[in-house]
Design a protein around this motif. Sequence first.
Motif, PDB file in Angstrom:
ATOM      1  N   ILE A 195      19.978  93.013 -50.145  1.00 35.08           N
ATOM      2  CA  ILE A 195      19.035  91.937 -50.462  1.00 35.08           C
ATOM      3  C   ILE A 195      19.445  91.125 -51.683  1.00 35.08           C
ATOM      4  N   ASN A 196      19.782  91.787 -52.778  1.00 31.76           N
ATOM      5  CA  ASN A 196      20.017  91.091 -54.049  1.00 31.76           C
ATOM      6  C   ASN A 196      21.116  90.029 -54.010  1.00 31.76           C
ATOM      7  N   PRO A 197      22.173  90.202 -53.203  1.00 35.91           N
ATOM      8  CA  PRO A 197      23.184  89.144 -53.173  1.00 35.91           C
ATOM      9  C   PRO A 197      22.641  87.785 -52.755  1.00 35.91           C
ATOM     10  N   TRP A 198      21.546  87.778 -52.012  1.00 36.89           N
ATOM     11  CA  TRP A 198      20.953  86.520 -51.550  1.00 36.89           C
ATOM     12  C   TRP A 198      19.697  86.163 -52.336  1.00 36.89           C
TER      13      TRP A 198
ATOM     14  N   GLU B 151      14.389  95.761 -36.667  1.00 36.65           N
ATOM     15  CA  GLU B 151      14.871  96.988 -37.312  1.00 36.65           C
ATOM     16  C   GLU B 151      15.029  96.768 -38.807  1.00 36.65           C
ATOM     17  N   ILE B 152      14.282  97.502 -39.592  1.00 38.89           N
ATOM     18  CA  ILE B 152      14.409  97.495 -41.050  1.00 38.89           C
ATOM     19  C   ILE B 152      14.069  98.890 -41.539  1.00 38.89           C
ATOM     20  N   ASP B 153      14.932  99.446 -42.371  1.00 41.86           N
ATOM     21  CA  ASP B 153      14.588 100.716 -43.010  1.00 41.86           C
ATOM     22  C   ASP B 153      15.169 100.722 -44.416  1.00 41.86           C
ATOM     23  N   THR B 154      14.853 101.749 -45.159  1.00 41.03           N
ATOM     24  CA  THR B 154      15.345 101.897 -46.523  1.00 41.03           C
ATOM     25  C   THR B 154      16.490 102.894 -46.527  1.00 41.03           C
ATOM     26  N   TRP B 155      17.571 102.556 -47.217  1.00 42.57           N
ATOM     27  CA  TRP B 155      18.730 103.452 -47.252  1.00 42.57           C
ATOM     28  C   TRP B 155      19.373 103.396 -48.632  1.00 42.57           C
ATOM     29  N   TRP B 156      20.135 104.404 -48.947  1.00 46.34           N
ATOM     30  CA  TRP B 156      21.017 104.358 -50.111  1.00 46.34           C
ATOM     31  C   TRP B 156      22.175 105.320 -49.914  1.00 46.34           C
ATOM     32  N   GLY B 157      23.228 105.098 -50.695  1.00 48.67           N
ATOM     33  CA  GLY B 157      24.429 105.910 -50.536  1.00 48.67           C
ATOM     34  C   GLY B 157      25.284 105.874 -51.782  1.00 48.67           C
ATOM     35  N   LEU B 158      26.410 106.554 -51.725  1.00 48.14           N
ATOM     36  CA  LEU B 158      27.301 106.708 -52.871  1.00 48.14           C
ATOM     37  C   LEU B 158      28.492 105.763 -52.782  1.00 48.14           C
TER      38      LEU B 158
ATOM     39  N   ARG C 296      27.130  94.797 -42.506  1.00 48.30           N
ATOM     40  CA  ARG C 296      26.128  94.340 -41.527  1.00 48.30           C
ATOM     41  C   ARG C 296      24.773  94.109 -42.199  1.00 48.30           C
ATOM     42  N   GLU C 297      24.419  94.962 -43.151  1.00 50.24           N
ATOM     43  CA  GLU C 297      23.149  94.800 -43.853  1.00 50.24           C
ATOM     44  C   GLU C 297      23.126  93.496 -44.652  1.00 50.24           C
ATOM     45  N   ARG C 298      24.243  93.147 -45.289  1.00 50.01           N
ATOM     46  CA  ARG C 298      24.288  91.889 -46.038  1.00 50.01           C
ATOM     47  C   ARG C 298      24.087  90.690 -45.115  1.00 50.01           C
ATOM     48  N   VAL C 299      24.709  90.742 -43.962  1.00 51.05           N
ATOM     49  CA  VAL C 299      24.540  89.649 -43.003  1.00 51.05           C
ATOM     50  C   VAL C 299      23.073  89.561 -42.556  1.00 51.05           C
ATOM     51  N   LYS C 300      22.472  90.692 -42.277  1.00 49.05           N
ATOM     52  CA  LYS C 300      21.075  90.713 -41.820  1.00 49.05           C
ATOM     53  C   LYS C 300      20.143  90.142 -42.882  1.00 49.05           C
ATOM     54  N   TYR C 301      20.321  90.604 -44.125  1.00 53.58           N
ATOM     55  CA  TYR C 301      19.385  90.198 -45.169  1.00 53.58           C
ATOM     56  C   TYR C 301      19.625  88.775 -45.669  1.00 53.58           C
TER      57      TYR C 301
END
Length: 325
Positions: free
Chosen positions: A98-101, A249-256, A308-313
């Motif tokens: 989200i933040n990049p946009w 489709e929207i969910d919350t995710w995080w990773g390393l 893909r998430e960046r494109v979606k958001y």
Amino acid sequence: MLNRRHLITHAALASATLALPGFALAQTPTTRIIVPFAAGGPIDVTARVLAEAVKGSLGTVIVDNRAGAGGNIGVSAAAKAAPDGLTLGIATTASHGINPWLFSKLPYDPAKDFAPITQMLRVPNVLVMNAEAATRLNINSLADLIAYGKANPGKLNYGSGGNGSAGHLAGELFKNQAGIFAVHIPYNGGNPAQIGLLSGQVDFNFDNLATAAPNIRSGRLKALAVTTLQRSNVLPDVPTVAATLPGFEIDTWWGLVAPAGTPAETVRKLNTAFTDALKSPEVKTRFGLLLAEPAPNSPEQFGEFMNRERVKYERLVKLSGAKVD
């Protein structure tokens, strides 16, 4: 007396020898995970669970909380760390999707400044209504909510944790696909938004399942649909939004992630340590308490997922009109 003097001398020499750089005892370096949010939240808790779970393979792993600016401060610190595999960061839906946009300028480049390691988990979001409002308006399903919105234009409103938040973007996507209008009421954070829903200030929210579940179970909130493509194991009787609005489709995710330039061999070692931990019964159980599902994958898979998430958001942020300068 002589023997005792000799013993003291030998002990002193031994101590001096160990103090010399060439004779220093080897120590396992400490790995640090920078969490871009305050201690006590779900991202912090899951990072600490993993830090404990990988100590057998990586040694000491500590969590360093660097909160502020919607996660940008901590994420930027991770990007600027030495690419030696000893400083890692947490990439989230917000920081890398989200933040990049949303922000006109970021102190990091989500596409170039990081080496993906593995996704950690995903938490479904859920469309919830104030239970009293749902009863009063005779809304028992997502189809009922859409029908009410079409029959009563401008009468619905929904809350979120703020402009550009995941809840806000989910609400705008829902309005767009359902062809209805609802006024967006931004709150200063997810907890105030939930209080606004519980008190009847707003009609519905798209909330994190972990946050909403206690009030769903108590009957104060009515769950109409989850936002993942599959139903949640936690709420198996609640349908998906996609069952009514295909493709939603929207969910919350995080990773390393590690800083860009971290050697591939180091990334592979880290991936093995953390994915093994994510697959362990203990970690699955502890994540389950947060209603989160472990989602281990390869560095390549995690990198492609974030792209893909960046494109979606990008589309969703433009749709919402949200901007932070």
